[in-house]
Design an enzyme around this catalytic site. Structure first.
Site: not given
Ligand SMILES: *Cc1c(COP(=O)(O)O)cnc(C)c1O
Length: 375
Positions: A317, A171, A40
């Site tokens: 900047m 998460h 991402k």
């Molecule tokens: C960004 C994200 C991850 C990755 O997290 P890291 O700390 O960079 O490994 C995993 N799961 C979700 C839902 C995330 O938003």
């Protein structure tokens, strides 16, 4: 934004470091556990397609992104692997996602009901892959009760032409914390919620980098590996030990474009906040806050010839000034992140100075900085 190819400032990304981190993690995982590389935000600033390719070469079998456009960018770049959008998508885009074989996170029943209307209006030839998100304590998105989860599972059981129940996940909010009290509460909540599943979907996943590194017993059959793949410790400095050395992939370098001798009493940059106490050499570096090199970094340092040089006066900047121990010729290398002459500056150092985390610094570098790839 125009990319500064005619300016000597660039991000240098070491693909070998990316592959090292990801490959080492893949080897640590149980044989039935897959690694999806999280790319991402333009691969945390490293370049999404380049990181995806390095990850694939290192054994990643899928990708996670935050928004649908990032998934489509990977498809356009030719990646065929599973791609999961981690953020809430629009039900209106259900058909587009099904056609692009992009999997989406689903956080409530209403989303499924709305998306099914769009899917049923269209002669789509494949169901939409969905991963149900469970909110076990992150407090961001996802099902919070067994009743809500059961209702969604029932709906998916009826609408099998529209949806493929491909995954379930949660998460963790404190996997990078030495204190695992809250982490354990989330695990308990996860177990309580998933107990109602009639069957296991294809992917069951709970692990970000921190969980996979420090709580690997929780990994089910997929990990969402992000920041550690880029060689950064997910905890910052809270848990210094990682199961293997992480190699940072990103360097930020530039060159001196101008130097001058400043006399005692003369000042530098906006607001004249810095005044030379004695005669000194001042160099100008062509990078500024429009590149994501924050204005707050006044007083921090860069490396020239293996020596730390203070950033004096306000960061502009597009330019900043540093105090040099001696005069250097135009074109002398300046390292803002990375190693130089036996010394180094890490993204963590930059983040500490700014009072933030390295994630924010890495993904804050703007598209004006060209990304150059090594190895
Ligand atoms: C960004 C994200 C991850 C990755 O997290 P890291 O700390 O960079 O490994 C995993 N799961 C979700 C839902 C995330 O938003």
């Amino acid at each position: 934004m125009a990319v500064g190819e005619h300016r000597p400032t660039r991000l240098v990304i070491d693909r070998q470091a990316l592959r090292h981190n990801i490959q080492t993690e893949v080897k640590r995982l149980k044989s039935d556990c897959e690694l999806f590389m999280v790319v991402k935000a333009n691969g945390y600033g490293h370049g999404a397609a380049q990181v995806a390719q390095a990850a694939k070469d290192a054994g990643a079998t899928g990708f996670c992104v935050a928004i649908l456009d990032e998934a489509l960018e990977l498809r356009a770049a030719g990646f065929d692997e599973p791609i999961l959008v981690l953020g809430v998508t629009r039900p209106e885009d259900a058909v587009l996602m099904a056609q692009a074989r992009v999997s989406t996170v689903v956080a409530d029943l209403k989303w499924l009901q709305e998306a099914s209307r769009y899917l049923e209006l269209t002669h789509h030839n494949r169901p939409l892959n969905v991963h149900l998100g469970l909110d076990t304590g992150m407090g961001r998105i996802g099902f919070r009760t067994t009743d809500d989860l059961k209702a969604a599972l029932n709906f998916l059981g009826v609408k099998v032409d529209d949806f493929n129940f491909e995954g379930i996940f949660t998460h963790f909010s404190t996997a990078d914390d030495p204190d695992d009290t809250y982490f354990k509460q989330q695990v308990a909540k996860w177990q309580e919620l998933t107990a109602v599943l009639p069957f296991r979907p294809r992917y069951v996943h709970v692990s970000n980098s921190a969980t996979s590194l420090w709580h690997a017993a929780c990994n089910d059959n997929m990990v969402r590996f992000g920041v550690a793949g880029y060689g950064l410790n997910p905890s910052g400095t809270a848990i210094p030990e990682t199961p293997y050395p992480l190699r940072p992939a990103m360097q930020l370098v530039s060159e001196l474009v101008y130097t001058k001798r400043l006399h005692a009493g003369e000042s530098v940059s906006y607001g004249a906040t810095y005044t030379a106490q004695t005669d000194e050499w001042i160099g100008t570096v062509p990078i500024g806050y429009a590149d994501g090199y924050e204005r707050r970094l006044q007083g921090f340092h860069v490396l020239v010839g293996g020596q730390f040089c203070e950033i004096v006066g306000r960061v502009c900047m597009d330019q900043l000034m540093i105090r040099l121990p001696q005069n250097y010729v135009r074109g002398t290398k300046v390292t803002l992140v990375g190693a130089n002459g036996g010394q180094q500056i890490t993204l963590q150092d930059v983040a500490d100075y700014c009072g933030t985390i390295h994630y924010e610094i890495a993904c804050g570098f703007t598209s004006r900085l060209p990304r150059h790839y090594l190895n």
